[in-house]
Each structure stands twice: as structure tokens, then as C-alpha cells.
Design an enzyme around this catalytic site. Sequence first.
Site, PDB file in Angstrom:
ATOM      1  N   ASP A  55       4.696  65.379 -10.885  1.00  0.00           N
ATOM      2  CA  ASP A  55       6.113  65.384 -11.239  1.00  0.00           C
ATOM      3  C   ASP A  55       6.901  64.761 -10.105  1.00  0.00           C
ATOM      4  O   ASP A  55       7.006  65.362  -9.060  1.00  0.00           O
ATOM      5  CB  ASP A  55       6.611  66.788 -11.587  1.00  0.00           C
ATOM      6  CG  ASP A  55       6.027  67.880 -10.670  1.00  0.00           C
ATOM      7  OD1 ASP A  55       4.995  67.661 -10.008  1.00  0.00           O
ATOM      8  OD2 ASP A  55       6.639  68.948 -10.603  1.00  0.00           O
ATOM      9  N   TRP A  59      -2.904  74.257  -8.984  1.00  0.00           N
ATOM     10  CA  TRP A  59      -3.936  73.289  -8.589  1.00  0.00           C
ATOM     11  C   TRP A  59      -4.010  73.105  -7.093  1.00  0.00           C
ATOM     12  O   TRP A  59      -5.075  72.824  -6.551  1.00  0.00           O
ATOM     13  CB  TRP A  59      -3.862  71.985  -9.374  1.00  0.00           C
ATOM     14  CG  TRP A  59      -2.806  70.958  -9.078  1.00  0.00           C
ATOM     15  CD1 TRP A  59      -1.488  71.187  -8.882  1.00  0.00           C
ATOM     16  CD2 TRP A  59      -2.999  69.530  -8.983  1.00  0.00           C
ATOM     17  NE1 TRP A  59      -0.840  69.991  -8.699  1.00  0.00           N
ATOM     18  CE2 TRP A  59      -1.735  68.957  -8.750  1.00  0.00           C
ATOM     19  CE3 TRP A  59      -4.108  68.683  -9.084  1.00  0.00           C
ATOM     20  CZ2 TRP A  59      -1.543  67.575  -8.608  1.00  0.00           C
ATOM     21  CZ3 TRP A  59      -3.909  67.312  -8.940  1.00  0.00           C
ATOM     22  CH2 TRP A  59      -2.643  66.771  -8.705  1.00  0.00           C
ATOM     23  N   ASP A  60      -2.894  73.305  -6.376  1.00  0.00           N
ATOM     24  CA  ASP A  60      -2.925  73.290  -4.906  1.00  0.00           C
ATOM     25  C   ASP A  60      -4.041  74.180  -4.369  1.00  0.00           C
ATOM     26  O   ASP A  60      -4.691  73.870  -3.371  1.00  0.00           O
ATOM     27  CB  ASP A  60      -1.623  73.858  -4.327  1.00  0.00           C
ATOM     28  CG  ASP A  60      -0.410  72.993  -4.609  1.00  0.00           C
ATOM     29  OD1 ASP A  60      -0.006  72.919  -5.780  1.00  0.00           O
ATOM     30  OD2 ASP A  60       0.133  72.393  -3.655  1.00  0.00           O
ATOM     31  N   GLN A 111      -1.019  73.929 -15.025  1.00  0.00           N
ATOM     32  CA  GLN A 111      -1.223  72.807 -14.114  1.00  0.00           C
ATOM     33  C   GLN A 111      -2.671  72.373 -14.293  1.00  0.00           C
ATOM     34  O   GLN A 111      -3.425  73.048 -14.995  1.00  0.00           O
ATOM     35  CB  GLN A 111      -0.942  73.243 -12.664  1.00  0.00           C
ATOM     36  CG  GLN A 111       0.361  72.678 -12.122  1.00  0.00           C
ATOM     37  CD  GLN A 111       0.571  72.925 -10.642  1.00  0.00           C
ATOM     38  OE1 GLN A 111      -0.130  73.722 -10.021  1.00  0.00           O
ATOM     39  NE2 GLN A 111       1.556  72.250 -10.069  1.00  0.00           N
ATOM     40  N   PRO A 169      14.448  75.768 -14.962  1.00  0.00           N
ATOM     41  CA  PRO A 169      15.433  76.540 -14.193  1.00  0.00           C
ATOM     42  C   PRO A 169      15.485  76.139 -12.720  1.00  0.00           C
ATOM     43  O   PRO A 169      16.562  76.108 -12.136  1.00  0.00           O
ATOM     44  CB  PRO A 169      14.937  77.983 -14.357  1.00  0.00           C
ATOM     45  CG  PRO A 169      14.238  77.974 -15.679  1.00  0.00           C
ATOM     46  CD  PRO A 169      13.575  76.643 -15.771  1.00  0.00           C
ATOM     47  N   GLU A 170      14.333  75.794 -12.139  1.00  0.00           N
ATOM     48  CA  GLU A 170      14.286  75.486 -10.704  1.00  0.00           C
ATOM     49  C   GLU A 170      14.762  74.069 -10.403  1.00  0.00           C
ATOM     50  O   GLU A 170      14.911  73.702  -9.241  1.00  0.00           O
ATOM     51  CB  GLU A 170      12.863  75.729 -10.170  1.00  0.00           C
ATOM     52  CG  GLU A 170      11.825  74.642 -10.462  1.00  0.00           C
ATOM     53  CD  GLU A 170      11.282  74.612 -11.895  1.00  0.00           C
ATOM     54  OE1 GLU A 170      11.813  75.344 -12.758  1.00  0.00           O
ATOM     55  OE2 GLU A 170      10.333  73.843 -12.144  1.00  0.00           O
ATOM     56  N   GLU A 196       3.090  67.526   2.836  1.00  0.00           N
ATOM     57  CA  GLU A 196       2.505  67.599   1.487  1.00  0.00           C
ATOM     58  C   GLU A 196       2.006  66.240   1.008  1.00  0.00           C
ATOM     59  O   GLU A 196       1.131  66.149   0.150  1.00  0.00           O
ATOM     60  CB  GLU A 196       3.528  68.145   0.490  1.00  0.00           C
ATOM     61  CG  GLU A 196       4.758  67.253   0.398  1.00  0.00           C
ATOM     62  CD  GLU A 196       5.735  67.626  -0.708  1.00  0.00           C
ATOM     63  OE1 GLU A 196       5.364  68.314  -1.656  1.00  0.00           O
ATOM     64  OE2 GLU A 196       6.895  67.191  -0.601  1.00  0.00           O
ATOM     65  N   ASN A 218       1.702  77.486 -13.951  1.00  0.00           N
ATOM     66  CA  ASN A 218       1.962  76.513 -12.887  1.00  0.00           C
ATOM     67  C   ASN A 218       2.042  77.166 -11.500  1.00  0.00           C
ATOM     68  O   ASN A 218       1.523  76.643 -10.516  1.00  0.00           O
ATOM     69  CB  ASN A 218       3.291  75.837 -13.264  1.00  0.00           C
ATOM     70  CG  ASN A 218       3.766  74.745 -12.330  1.00  0.00           C
ATOM     71  OD1 ASN A 218       4.349  73.767 -12.802  1.00  0.00           O
ATOM     72  ND2 ASN A 218       3.582  74.866 -11.030  1.00  0.00           N
TER      73      ASN A 218
END
Length: 579
Positions: free
Chosen positions: A320, A174-175, A222, A286-287, A515, A211
Site C-alpha cells: 500500500d 506479514w512483517d 495481509q 479509519p487510520e 522500514e 492485517n
Amino acid sequence: MCNFEAFCFLSLGLFASVKGAVPPPCDSEIYCTGSILHQVQEAKLFGDDKHFVDMKLRSAPDDVLSAFRNLSSKFPNTSIPPVKLREFLNTSFDQPGTEFESWTPPDWHEKPNFLSGIADDKLREWAEKIHGLWKSLGRKIHSDVKDHPELYSQIYTPHPVVVPGGRFRELYYWDSYWVINGLLLSEMTDTAHGMIQNFLYLVNRYGFVPNGGRIYYERRSQPPFLTLMVESYYQATKDKEFLRAALPVLEVEYQFWMQNRSVDLALNGKEHVLNRYYVEVGLPRPESYTDDLELAEGLTDGKKEQLWMDLNAGAESGWDFTSRWYTADGGDNSGTLRDTRTSQILPADLNALLCRNEKTLASFHRLLGDSDSAAVYDQAAARRLEAIESVLWDAERGAWFDYNLMTRSKNFEFYPSNLGPIWAQCYSQPEMGEKAVQYLKGSGALQFPNGVPTSLRESGQQWDYPNAWPPLQHMLIDGFSKLPSEDAKKLAFDLAQRWIKTNWLAYIKYEAMFEKYDVNGDGKPGGGGEYEVQLGFGWTNGVALQLLDQYGATLTSGGRRVCSGLLLPLVILARIMLQ
Ligand SMILES: *[C@@H]1O[C@H](CO)[C@@H](O)[C@H](O)[C@H]1NC(C)=O
Ligand SMILES: *[C@@H]1O[C@H](CO)[C@@H](O)[C@H](O)[C@H]1NC(C)=O
Ligand SMILES: *[C@@H]1O[C@H](CO)[C@@H](O)[C@H](O)[C@H]1NC(C)=O
Ligand SMILES: *[C@@H]1O[C@H](CO)[C@@H](O)[C@H](O)[C@H]1NC(C)=O
């Protein structure tokens, strides 16, 4: 169709029957599941869990797995000591970021036209610098990723991209909508075209847009902005052939949202279909592996799986994380991150976005001369509008509110997303627009000097007070600027002026674009959440350029308002002369 009880029963039944069979984030036994991931992340060798899952393998996955088994066998019944893990990583992995070649977009050029519409000298010079940032955010994926995908967590995409920046070193979904709108203003049509082609490629490969460009993102999406990216590109280029080629792929993505992310709901004797974020991955991300593991400590296996699915769904929402997705025991938003129940919420903004997608898909079909297909999407938009107004609209308060399937009620807390249907122009009565203006004025969210906060609740999460995010500012401003009343237009300009001032003051102080920002202070970056605030920054730059374009004749770097009665005719004159 089934009512709420039936839905609940169905999904509980589903949880029970597929328990243990919920797919992992991806199929890699190194990047998404397994002992290497677990031990390396638990040892906390790096400041950020994203570090390890972005490292490249130096040899085939089977060799790395077998080397790790050898190492593990030397430490039966205990975890491998950190020094040995480091050694193993040194021999089996490369540092993150090796999959990229630096890439300067060849269509970048100095002095794109929109700059000349910015009256304030300082803002114009700054806009030029922001325009210059595209050069440093361009990335090209090394051809080795295409030839040896098994060695990378990076997903190969055929065209170079503009990334958000900082830890976000790959493409994000979406960015990219705000990035692409910025690129189009910067007259970088080829770069924008390539980015959209990448997303179409991903839909062809996965059936939806993941995503971001990593395999550990490949089972969640997303907010679906691809159709609107294509719309922006078409508006800039009028390229009908591109539209014709893209349209069937956009429809595949739309089908994914309707088949895999929708809920049937009966309310007041009527049946509706609305959408939600929902990810069938019942494991830690995982991240953010150790965060997710620690958060779930002490829960039963069933509750752990549910929490991880809802954290994954929270990541899919783009928010998030946030108290907006909490449902505490009392049914309100007072809880903690552990109360995240994203998949039980029908979000006002997601449904407004899908409504806008439906209307846009209808308009694409009309443009290409297919009125039958256009009618199908017009009907879908009409059904959605009815559902949004029956389930989410609150006439007394004058806004749209998320609907919680667990409490069977609306969440009346303030979020900019409560005005999503204004941005999407997805409402049936003109007076709803005016009510929404009054709602925002009475919400308490306009009392901050630097922008509209993400909520009024200070949870410590990054999508809450006191953070303000560029896409949310832009959606509010864009929505209000299109309402007919002068009052709404003035509010839109006011918000644009506040936001530009915040971005500008922080830029002067730090020589960087962030951001997110804090709604208080003099140009202060935002904070909170799982990671440090990031610089770069794709969507911030895109939104700033769009506001500087839309309001270039009136925005000031000092934030002082000149008498608008005199100014407006001058602005209109300037706009006419510029065309
Ligand atoms: C693992 O150990 C076995 C036996 O010691 C050895 O033959 C093999 O080459 C080792 N594999 C790796 C990848 O180090
Ligand atoms: C590891 O645990 C197993 C049983 O859980 C036991 O039989 C074995 O002796 C243990 N090995 C060591 C080296 O402690
Ligand atoms: C791993 O490599 C880095 C630099 O490449 C080095 O500084 C470090 O000492 C190495 N660690 C081990 C355990 O070999
Ligand atoms: C969507 O759901 C269907 C089952 O209803 C499933 O077969 C399909 O794989 C899902 N698609 C994606 C992309 O997850």
C-alpha cells in the site's frame, strides 16, 4: 464454475444488491464509523490519522457517544470548532500507546551462535546491535485490554510481541514472518512461539489473520505467511506437538483464502482457480481516513465504494500503495492512486505464496503420518501450479506476471513479485529458473547500487521506484540462492551484498534501521506514500540477520568483492568447521 463474463456479472450484481450493506471496517461507532471519527479526522488535529484511532477511551463507549451528542447539539448545522474537539478529546480519550507495558523479552541473551559465523568484524558488531534491537521492540499488552476491550482499538492477544516500530506500535501480520525468522536466529524461541500463538489465537477468533492488532484492521488480512512461520519454528525446534496443535488452525486460514479470496477463471478452454486480495469494506480506512475521503472526492457513491474497497484490498496486499494495482482508462499502469483496482488483479506473488502454503501443509500432514490429508494438499498445489503456468507464466519473457481481470491480460511491467514462483519453488520445468535469471538481468532492475527497486515507475507511492523493501530483497535472494546454477547463486550473493551495504551505510549515518531504502544514494532511507519513513524496524532487522547468517563468511562492510574463485572453497571450509 463460471467464465470471466459470468464472474464480472456476478460481482457487479453483488455490488448492486449489497450496496449500502457492505460492512464497515469494524463495528465500533467511535473507531470505525460515525460522527466522532469523521469530525476529529476532518479537523486534522494530529499529523497522522492513525493517532486518533489509537487513543483509548476514558469511559464506556455509550458515555463518550452521548457526551459527543451533547457537544454536537451546541453546534447545530456546523462542525464543532477544533478547540472544542480538543477539549472533548482531552476529557474522553487517553493518548495513544497507553495499552502497552514495556517488555524485555526474557529469552534475549548476548552472543547468539550465528554471530560467530560473520567474518567481517564491523558487520559482526553491527549484527550484535541489530540483535540488541529486539529488546526495544518488545511489547506486552496491558491486562486492562483483556478486561475492557470496549475501551480500546487494540485487539487483545495473549502473548507479548515484537512490533515493527514507529507508527506501527502493534502487531502486524506479514512483517512478523521476517521478525520471527530473525528471532529464531537470535535464539529467542519463546518469543517466536508466543508470536505464532497470537496469530493462531486470531485465526480462532476471526477465521483468518487480520492485517494487524487493531479493530480497524479486522476485516482485511495481509499476505498469508502463518503457515511458513510455523514451518520456520518447526525447523528450529522440531516440536511435533506444536505442529500437531497448529495444523488445524492453519487449515482454517487456508480455507478462508480459498473461500473468500479466490476467483474462478476460464482461459483457453480450461478452468482455473486463482487468488486475489479482496476486502468487502466500502468505507475509508479509519487510520487513513482523510486521505481516502479526499481521494474519492467528486466520484459517484458507487465509484467511491469501489475505490475504498480497492484501497482496502491494496492494504491487504501489503503493497500500500503502488502503480502495480492501477488500471487506468487505457488499461495500463500509467494512472494515479484513484485508479487503484487491486481486487481485479490476480497477483503472481500471492499465488506463489499460496502454492508454497499448499506444499507446506502437505508436508506437515506427511510429517504427522496422515498421507490422505497430505495428498489433498499435494493435489491443490498441482492444480495451482497448472493455473499459475497457464495464466501467469510468460515463456517468451521468462517470468510470471499479474493477470488483470478487467483487461484480461498480463501486466508486463517489472516488479520483484514477478519472480515469486522462484522463491516459492513453484514451477514445473528447471529451465524456468534459468529463464527467470535472464529475465531479471534484462529487466533494468539490476542497475541500482543499493538493491532491487519495487518497480521501475516513479509514482510517488511507497511500493514503487525508487524504494526497495526488505521482504522483496529477501524473497529474490532466497529464491535465486536455491537455483542450481552458479550464475543464479552469484546473483543472489551480489544482491545480498548490495542490500547489506545499504542497510549498513544508513545505520552508520543515522544509527537506525529503516522500514525501506532508496535504491540510489549512499545508505538512504526510502520515502513517498502516506506517512514519514519509520524507524525500528522489525522486518529490516530480520532480513539483515538472515543475510548475515546465510552469507556471513563472505559479506563485507565495504562492499568490495574478493576473488570468489579463491573464496568459495574457503567459505565451504569455514561452514564445515562452524558446524
Ligand atoms: C448530556 O446532556 C444531558 C442534558 O444536558 C446531561 O444530562 C448528560 O449528563 C450529558 N451527558 C454527558 C455524557 O455529558
Ligand atoms: C439547521 O438546519 C435546519 C434545517 O436544515 C433548520 O431548520 C434550522 O433552523 C437550522 N438551525 C440553525 C441554528 O441554523
Ligand atoms: C489538552 O491536554 C493537553 C495536555 O494534557 C494540554 O496541553 C492542552 O492544553 C489541553 N487542551 C485543551 C483544549 O484542554
Ligand atoms: C467468507 O465468506 C462467507 C460467505 O461465502 C461468509 O459467510 C464468511 O463470513 C466469510 N468469512 C470471513 C472471515 O469473512
